[in-house]
Design an enzyme around this catalytic site. Structure first.
Site, mmCIF file in Angstrom:
data_model
loop_
_atom_site.group_PDB
_atom_site.id
_atom_site.type_symbol
_atom_site.label_atom_id
_atom_site.label_comp_id
_atom_site.label_asym_id
_atom_site.label_seq_id
_atom_site.Cartn_x
_atom_site.Cartn_y
_atom_site.Cartn_z
ATOM 1 N N HIS A 155 0.899 -1.101 0.014
ATOM 2 C CA HIS A 155 0.047 0.164 -0.115
ATOM 3 C C HIS A 155 1.086 1.278 -0.036
ATOM 4 O O HIS A 155 2.194 1.265 0.438
ATOM 5 C CB HIS A 155 -0.964 -0.149 1.371
ATOM 6 C CG HIS A 155 -0.192 -0.018 2.639
ATOM 7 N ND1 HIS A 155 0.403 -1.104 3.111
ATOM 8 C CD2 HIS A 155 -0.228 1.151 3.632
ATOM 9 C CE1 HIS A 155 0.754 -0.548 4.352
ATOM 10 N NE2 HIS A 155 0.665 0.777 4.424
ATOM 11 N N PHE A 156 0.206 2.234 -0.373
ATOM 12 C CA PHE A 156 0.564 3.741 -0.681
ATOM 13 C C PHE A 156 -0.155 4.583 0.329
ATOM 14 O O PHE A 156 -1.319 4.228 0.456
ATOM 15 C CB PHE A 156 1.031 4.360 -1.908
ATOM 16 C CG PHE A 156 1.979 3.362 -2.812
ATOM 17 C CD1 PHE A 156 3.282 3.846 -2.959
ATOM 18 C CD2 PHE A 156 1.630 2.364 -3.521
ATOM 19 C CE1 PHE A 156 4.105 2.964 -3.856
ATOM 20 C CE2 PHE A 156 2.249 1.569 -4.288
ATOM 21 C CZ PHE A 156 3.638 2.154 -4.516
#
Length: 310
Positions: free
Chosen positions: A138-139
């Protein structure tokens, strides 16, 4: 205040709302563990929309898209937000990808920054060992209507590197508490993703924790190899810094420092911020050695990709 303009923010409740870390912090690459928390387990209420590249090369919004058997790139709310519009971008959410960067994943983050088309929208990434708290790729991203101090920091040019037929300027930070690299590209997000992504893959191979910050609509990327958690484990971080409870991840290293105690916030100075961040920085000789090794490998990987495309 001060020469660098570090941003201090008091956020007393965030530490208790964040999801707990459920993995080792001394190993950057770890297998995805279905038994641990991951983003396939979030409530539907946390889902905002699906993000994908347009086939028509124009931005659009479909309020009734059928995902079907695809593994969508999901955009979620952040349940412990830092700032306005704080979201999570989870590439191919159903593919159970661990928290490890690949050029294709980074390209998606760059495309999101470009599509947001707002200079105050930044995207961040934390590896395991550099304060990622969930081992599911994830970012993070949010809006902050101010310049991050690292965006204004002076740089020293290292070289221009050709990748995917486009030139990427590579520099290193100067006069900043954390040593880091700066990548700048003119018009090719693919070139940026390929070079930075391959560089990050080398850091992962070397078990080197790192953080990434995407700014300027995807045209500029900072990479910070860091060692704060390692120093903490070895008792090398001063106690007064440990007691702040600050974990220097991507946004903190960029100069947006989240303080968890009112006393620390009211007494924080530029010198305090500098000392805290400097505790995350690699020693200069190791940093120089690391970038030489990683770029040699990243260059070869870019060349291999070009040959395969042909």
């Amino acid at each position: 205040q001060g020469k660098y303009g570090f941003i201090a923010q008091l956020n007393e409740g965030r530490a208790t709302k964040k999801r707990a870390t459920e993995f080792r912090v001394d190993k950057v690459c770890q297998d995805f563990d279905e038994s641990k928390f991951n983003f396939k387990k979030v409530s539907q209420k946390e889902v905002i929309f699906v993000f994908e590249e347009s086939r028509t090369m124009t931005a659009s919004f479909d309020d009734a898209k059928v995902v079907g058997d695809e593994s969508p790139n999901m955009v979620l709310i952040n349940v412990s937000p830092i700032e306005y519009g704080h979201i999570l971008l989870v590439p191919s959410v159903l593919d159970s990808l661990p928290q490890q960067i690949h050029p294709d994943h980074l390209l998606l983050a760059l495309q999101m920054a470009a599509e947001a088309n707002n200079p105050f929208f930044r995207v961040g990434y934390n590896s395991l060992g550099a304060y990622a708290t969930i081992n599911h790729l994830h970012f993070q991203a949010y809006y902050l209507a101010a310049a991050f101090p690292v965006e204004r920091a002076p740089t020293v040019k290292l070289f221009d590197r050709m990748c995917c037929g486009s030139s990427v300027l590579v520099s290193k930070l100067a006069s900043y508490p954390v040593r880091g690299l700066v990548f700048e590209v003119g018009d090719s997000l693919s070139a940026m993703a390929e070079l930075v992504g391959n560089f990050c893959m080398q850091l992962q191979t070397m078990n080197q924790p790192f953080n990434v910050l995407v700014v300027d609509r995807g045209a500029r990327v900072f990479v910070f190899p860091q060692c704060f958690a390692e120093r903490m484990a070895n008792g090398q971080v001063p106690q007064h810094i440990v007691e702040t409870g600050v974990n220097p991840a991507a946004f903190e290293i960029a100069g947006h420092i989240l303080l968890k105690q009112g006393q620390d916030y009211s007494m924080c100075t530029e010198e305090d911020a500098w000392e805290l961040l400097a505790a995350a920085s690699l020693p200069e000789d190791y940093f120089e050695e690391l970038i030489d090794l990683c770029f040699a490998e990243a260059r070869d990987m870019c060349l291999e990709g070009i040959l395969e495309d042909r």
